[in-house]
Write a protein that holds these residues in place. Structure first.
Motif, short mmCIF file in Angstrom:
data_model
loop_
_atom_site.label_atom_id
_atom_site.label_comp_id
_atom_site.label_asym_id
_atom_site.label_seq_id
_atom_site.Cartn_x
_atom_site.Cartn_y
_atom_site.Cartn_z
N ALA A 190 -58.76 59.09 45.72
CA ALA A 190 -57.70 58.92 46.71
C ALA A 190 -56.93 60.22 46.90
CB ALA A 190 -56.75 57.81 46.27
N PHE A 191 -56.58 60.89 45.81
CA PHE A 191 -55.81 62.12 45.96
C PHE A 191 -56.69 63.31 46.37
CE2 PHE A 191 -52.52 59.73 43.79
CZ PHE A 191 -51.39 60.14 44.47
N CYS A 192 -57.95 63.30 45.97
CA CYS A 192 -58.86 64.31 46.50
C CYS A 192 -59.00 64.14 48.01
CB CYS A 192 -60.23 64.20 45.83
SG CYS A 192 -60.32 64.93 44.19
N VAL A 249 -56.79 66.09 34.83
CA VAL A 249 -57.46 66.06 36.13
C VAL A 249 -56.68 65.24 37.15
CG1 VAL A 249 -59.52 65.27 37.35
CG2 VAL A 249 -59.75 66.57 35.23
N PRO A 250 -56.22 64.00 36.83
CA PRO A 250 -55.39 63.29 37.80
C PRO A 250 -54.11 64.02 38.16
CG PRO A 250 -56.21 61.74 36.17
CD PRO A 250 -56.58 63.11 35.69
N THR A 251 -53.49 64.69 37.18
CA THR A 251 -52.29 65.47 37.49
C THR A 251 -52.61 66.60 38.46
OG1 THR A 251 -51.36 65.01 35.31
CG2 THR A 251 -50.45 66.88 36.50
N PHE A 252 -53.71 67.29 38.22
CA PHE A 252 -54.10 68.41 39.08
C PHE A 252 -54.34 67.96 40.52
CE2 PHE A 252 -57.66 70.73 41.03
CZ PHE A 252 -57.09 71.99 41.14
N ALA A 258 -57.79 65.98 53.39
CA ALA A 258 -57.25 65.71 54.72
C ALA A 258 -56.30 66.82 55.13
CB ALA A 258 -56.53 64.36 54.72
N ALA A 259 -55.45 67.28 54.21
CA ALA A 259 -54.51 68.35 54.53
C ALA A 259 -55.23 69.67 54.74
CB ALA A 259 -53.47 68.48 53.42
N GLU A 260 -56.17 69.99 53.82
CA GLU A 260 -56.79 71.31 53.85
C GLU A 260 -57.90 71.40 54.88
OE1 GLU A 260 -58.35 74.61 50.59
OE2 GLU A 260 -58.11 72.51 50.01
N GLN A 261 -58.76 70.35 54.95
CA GLN A 261 -59.93 70.42 55.81
C GLN A 261 -59.66 70.01 57.25
OE1 GLN A 261 -62.96 71.62 54.86
NE2 GLN A 261 -61.92 72.16 52.96
N ALA A 317 -64.93 64.08 49.44
CA ALA A 317 -63.75 64.08 50.30
C ALA A 317 -63.84 65.20 51.33
CB ALA A 317 -62.49 64.21 49.46
N VAL A 318 -64.31 66.38 50.92
CA VAL A 318 -64.45 67.50 51.86
C VAL A 318 -65.49 67.17 52.92
CG1 VAL A 318 -65.21 69.89 52.08
CG2 VAL A 318 -63.67 69.25 50.23
N LEU A 319 -66.57 66.50 52.53
CA LEU A 319 -67.57 66.09 53.52
C LEU A 319 -66.96 65.17 54.57
CD1 LEU A 319 -70.44 65.87 54.60
CD2 LEU A 319 -70.88 64.08 52.89
N LEU A 320 -66.12 64.22 54.13
CA LEU A 320 -65.44 63.36 55.10
C LEU A 320 -64.54 64.19 56.01
CD1 LEU A 320 -64.42 60.26 52.92
CD2 LEU A 320 -66.51 60.66 54.22
#
Length: 463
Positions: free
Chosen positions: A105-107, A186-189, A112-115, A44-47
């Motif tokens: 999806a949540f990663c 993990v999903p909660t996090f 998207a918000a952070e990067q 996700a970060v790469l995207l």
């Protein structure tokens, strides 16, 4: 120098808190679950790096970086592109990698918000020289991640910590993490951290308002559009072609920086078992927190390195003086602490951490050399150095992954190393790449007199 140190130390503190939160999550869950999360987040970060297209650096170094319209344009383009990339990845690639669609999806939302969003907001605040608000945003980001860990496995981590410190024993029900909302830890996090970071991004948009500067920028834009038709005015809502061209140059640098460390988790996922991927992810989380210091210094000095070497000497003194003791301490102390804290659940952690401590030490000086090249505007030579390093890292990682799978297929046992310690060889590749890049960057350093002549030539060309 004091402003640079404060700016960098706040970034280091924020990244350190985020890394600590990652370590807590790694302790609370099984290595296989943490390995899947690490892979999903790194993809996700790469995207996010691709979608940003260097927009945060464009906002940082261009005059238009102070306007709200420029921020909105870049964020609109970046987040729209990110959405398309994330959908394409989720539909076409994620199932082939065995990644959970929910976790990815949540990663993706978090990245998207952070990067994309927060990177650009921080660049605008830095351009406005509101360093206090930049520091506030970095701390809020780390707090958002810490809140997510507390929601995912807070009670279990509390009881595990009491056991670790006092030696008391609790039942398995108390020390086994159970996330909120009926989901696994993990999903909660990833869900809570994604939602919290979106809220932080909205707060950052409000904090980056500058009514007077924005009014002047809008007035200048309106004046520039006089006599232009509606079609031309509509085109001005997007960044200009020159901005996109400049952004592509920064994008290449960002992609290569990604290849140095963050892509290493993805390459490990292609070569080794999830537990070993988790070990690489834990170590990169620790080391990347230390990378923040030289890289945040680089971002602080980059818009100021227009003439002379005075600021560059400050950078060299601070970054080099910090890198030696930290890398030495990391190599000696951190492996023992990490093994003790994680109860030996992550294989090869000590070896991995020592290897990446060496990578950090070399990288600090590589960053210094790149800053010198950036100061002299020798971007072609800097890009050549980074391209060489990225090629070595990605090519070496893929070659070892292919060798590992071919050996496993030959023996009928997928992933078998047949007695060959490819994991140790895998860790040598980033060290070798950093050494090669450092040697190339040092060779490209011109003398001070030539550097001064380069500045004169650039000034004459711009005039």
């Amino acid at each position: 120098m004091s402003e640079a140190l404060i700016f960098s130390l706040f970034n280091l503190m924020a990244r350190g808190l985020s890394s600590a939160a990652g370590l807590l999550l790694a302790r609370a869950v099984a290595p296989e679950a943490f390995g899947e999360y690490a892979l999903a987040l790194n993809y996700a970060v790469l995207l996010g790096v691709l979608a940003r297209m260097g927009g945060n650096e464009v906002l940082l170094v261009t005059r238009d970086g102070a306007s709200a319209s420029a921020l909105r344009r870049w964020m609109g383009v970046g987040i729209s592109m990110y959405a398309l990339l994330a959908i394409g990845f989720a539909v076409g690639i994620a199932p082939l990698l065995g990644l959970s669609a929910f976790i990815f999806a949540f990663c993706a939302l978090r990245a998207a918000a952070e990067q994309v969003g927060l990177q650009m907001i921080n660049s605008r605040l830095q351009r406005q020289e509101r360093l206090g608000r930049v520091n506030l945003m970095t701390v809020l980001i780390s707090l958002a991640v810490a809140i997510a860990v507390a929601c995912a496995a807070g009670p279990a981590l509390y009881h595990q910590g009491v056991e670790l410190v006092t030696g008391a024993e609790f039942s398995a029900d108390l020390t086994t993490p159970a996330g909120m909302f009926g989901l696994a830890p993990v999903p909660t996090f990833v869900m809570v951290s994604a939602i919290a970071l979106v809220i932080v991004m909205a707060l950052g948009m409000w904090l980056s308002r500058d009514a007077l500067a924005d009014a002047r920028a809008e007035a200048d834009a309106a004046a520039g559009q006089e006599g232009v038709g509606q079609e031309g005015a509509g085109q001005r809502r997007l960044p200009s072609k020159a901005d996109f061209a400049r952004g592509r140059g920064f994008l290449y640098n960002n992609l290569m920086s990604f290849a140095y460390l963050q892509a290493w988790v993805i390459l490990a996922g292609l070569a080794f078992a999830p537990a070993q991927v988790a070990s690489v992810s834990v170590v990169t989380s620790i080391v990347f927190a230390l990378y923040v210091f030289p890289t945040s210094l680089y971002r602080y000095y980059l818009p100021k390195l227009t003439h002379g070497d005075a600021r560059l000497k400050e950078y060299l003194v601070i970054a080099s003086g910090f890198a030696l003791p930290v890398a030495g301490g990391l190599a000696l102390i951190a492996p023992w602490l990490a093994e003790h804290f994680l109860s030996g659940a992550y294989p090869r952690l000590t070896l991995t951490l020592r290897a990446f401590a060496l990578v950090y030490l070399v990288h600090a000086f590589v960053t210094c050399a790149f800053t010198r090249l950036a100061a002299l505007r020798l971007n072609g030579k800097r890009l050549l150095c980074q391209s060489t390093g990225a090629t070595l890292v990605v090519g070496g990682g893929l070659a070892i992954a292919a060798l590992n799978h071919s050996l496993g297929n030959a023996s009928g046992d997928t992933g078998s190393l047949l007695g060959v310690d490819l994991y140790s060889l895998f860790l040598c590749v980033p060290v070798a790449a950093e050494v090669v890049m450092l040697a190339m960057a040092i060779l490209f350093q011109p003398s001070l007199s030539r550097g001064g002549k380069a500045h004169e030539d650039n000034a004459a060309a711009s005039a």
